[in-house]
Scaffold this active site. Structure first.
Site, PDB file in Angstrom:
ATOM      1  N   ASP A   1     -42.774  -6.439 -45.060  1.00 23.22           N
ATOM      2  CA  ASP A   1     -42.331  -5.309 -45.873  1.00 23.22           C
ATOM      3  C   ASP A   1     -43.436  -4.556 -46.633  1.00 23.22           C
ATOM      4  O   ASP A   1     -43.554  -3.353 -46.528  1.00 23.22           O
ATOM      5  CB  ASP A   1     -41.284  -5.772 -46.899  1.00 23.22           C
ATOM      6  CG  ASP A   1     -40.176  -6.596 -46.268  1.00 23.22           C
ATOM      7  OD1 ASP A   1     -40.321  -7.015 -45.109  1.00 23.22           O
ATOM      8  OD2 ASP A   1     -39.164  -6.831 -46.929  1.00 23.22           O
TER       9      ASP A   1
ATOM     10  N   GLU B   1     -39.813 -19.458 -49.311  1.00 22.22           N
ATOM     11  CA  GLU B   1     -39.932 -18.334 -48.369  1.00 22.22           C
ATOM     12  C   GLU B   1     -41.373 -18.212 -47.879  1.00 22.22           C
ATOM     13  O   GLU B   1     -41.641 -17.992 -46.694  1.00 22.22           O
ATOM     14  CB  GLU B   1     -39.495 -17.050 -49.092  1.00 22.22           C
ATOM     15  CG  GLU B   1     -39.433 -15.824 -48.226  1.00 22.22           C
ATOM     16  CD  GLU B   1     -38.869 -14.617 -48.982  1.00 22.22           C
ATOM     17  OE1 GLU B   1     -38.664 -14.718 -50.218  1.00 22.22           O
ATOM     18  OE2 GLU B   1     -38.632 -13.583 -48.341  1.00 22.22           O
TER      19      GLU B   1
END
Ligand code: GLC
Length: 418
Positions: A160, A390
């Site tokens: 991202d 994550e």
């Protein structure tokens, strides 16, 4: 509880029956490449559930072959931007952008390790869908006809807020973005997430796509953000190769030839992404024609895609060696010597287990087993120290982003727990 049992617990907690969410709260829907990696984890204890994960993803494939990046199976008010913002007009609702096409590679892994007689019908059913997905990329996302993948949204790339997008994204006019409320920073510390100005660009690009009613041909031509992504290119080319092996299994000779041609196309044109100043493969802004100027963990996927000359591979290994001397854990998502390196902020520094898996696999296959082992050992150490985060800080090993994360658990079960 041992890590193996904890990993299974993470996967089971995030399992909603026929699909899995990356983590509850932060990411409460089905994500494209997360599901593909997640299937590897399921495959260690349930082949059936592993296939089902990818089958559910492909049930949302569009007629054109496009596979969405998120499937909104059921509404969750704690996520933004949800289905009401994307307005896909599909059932179930989904986003109008895609993600790195790793599915064919993961299906090959399931096929190779599984019961072939039992899985044959499933392979036959999903194979044409995978072919259609790859053809969509070549038809819609290869504007140069060079086998190099165009992306039109940073969320598509799966990375991202990588600094690879900074220059190209700065061009986006966000003056019409309007007001909206981010939900991600109610789940996770703001310092670990993309900036507000980046979110403005993500939402502006979403609105642009929505205004075309997700007309992918128009978006590819008119998007204010057009980048040839090194990560998606390497992944698609490798997935072509893996799909070709599946085509051979099924006796699909014409498709074998089609894929061979595509693999050669990328291989012959990969120099387009070579930044000769940096001596590395990087993404390139299609509008300005300029390279991103950033070495990232995706630069090392050249081995996974089996592209690049001997000389280029030596330059990459020299970078890896230099980077290894600056961090405790490989592979940071950004060169630690970059002035934009931020060890806890998402794709600007942290280590991601899924990228490590792909990079190590490629290095091993190209005869670099010492580097492959080092990356495996580092990834294992990160999970042992911090759990199923994550991503992880490459300097300290601390977890960053969401916790109780499906793909980290899946990679543990499939790759690290040996
Ligand atoms: C973030 C990541 C992306 C991932 C998604 C769900 O957007 O950058 O790679 O697919 O979260 O885990």
């Amino acid at each position: 509880m041992d890590l193996d049992s904890r990993a299974r617990e993470v996967m089971q907690d995030n399992d909603l029956g026929n699909y899995t969410v990356p983590t509850k709260g932060l990411y409460p829907y089905q994500w494209n490449w997360d599901s593909a990696f997640c299937a590897l984890g399921f495959n260690t204890y349930s082949e059936d559930r592993a296939w089902l994960e990818i089958e559910t993803l492909f049930a949302s494939q569009w007629q054109s072959g496009f596979v969405p990046h998120i499937i909104f199976h059921k509404q969750d008010p704690n996520y933004f931007p949800g289905p009401d913002v994307w307005q896909s007009n599909t059932s179930p609702e989904c986003t109008g952008i895609t993600q790195p096409p790793v599915s064919a590679s993961m299906i090959l892994a399931l096929w190779k390790s599984g019961d072939k007689r039992a899985n044959k019908a499933r392979l036959q059913a999903i194979f044409p869908k995978l072919v259609a997905c790859h053809r969509w990329f070549y038809r819609t996302r290869d504007p140069l006809n060079k086998g190099l993948v165009l992306t039109v949204h940073p969320w598509e790339t799966g990375r991202d807020n990588s600094p690879e997008w900074d220059a190209a994204a700065r061009r986006i006019d966000t003056s019409e973005v309007g007001t909206y409320q981010r939900k991600d920073i109610t789940h996770v510390n703001k310092d670990m997430r993309p900036l507000d100005e980046e979110y403005d660009r993500y939402i502006t690009l979403l609105k642009f796509g929505r205004a075309t009613q997700w007309d992918h041909d128009r978006i590819a031509k008119e998007s204010p953000f057009k980048v040839i992504d090194v990560c998606m290119t390497m992944i698609l080319s490798r997935a072509d190769h893996d799909l070709m092996l599946l085509a051979e299994e099924l006796g699909e000779a014409a498709i074998v030839e089609e894929l061979k041609t595509r693999i050669a196309l990328t291989r012959n044109n990969i120099n387009y992404l070579w930044d000769d100043q940096l001596k590395a493969f990087c993404s390139k802004d299609l509008i300005s024609g300029l390279p991103s100027g950033h070495i990232t963990s995706a630069s090392f996927l050249a081995f996974y895609a089996d592209v690049g000359s001997q000389e280029q591979r030596e330059y990459l290994l020299a970078h890896l060696d230099r980077i290894a001397s600056k961090v405790k854990y490989l592979i940071p998502s950004l060169d630690p010597e970059s002035d934009r390196f931020d060890s806890m902020r998402y794709w600007r520094g942290p280590v991601w287990s899924v990228v490590n898996y792909l990079a190590a696999l490629g290095l091993k296959e190209c005869g670099q087993s010492v580097w492959a082992q080092r990356i495996l050992d580092d990834t294992r150490a990160l999970v042992k120290e911090s759990g199923f985060y994550e991503a992880f800080c490459p300097l300290t090993g601390a977890g960053t982003g969401g916790d109780h994360f499906t793909w980290t658990a899946a990679i543990w079960l499939y790759w690290l727990d040996i």
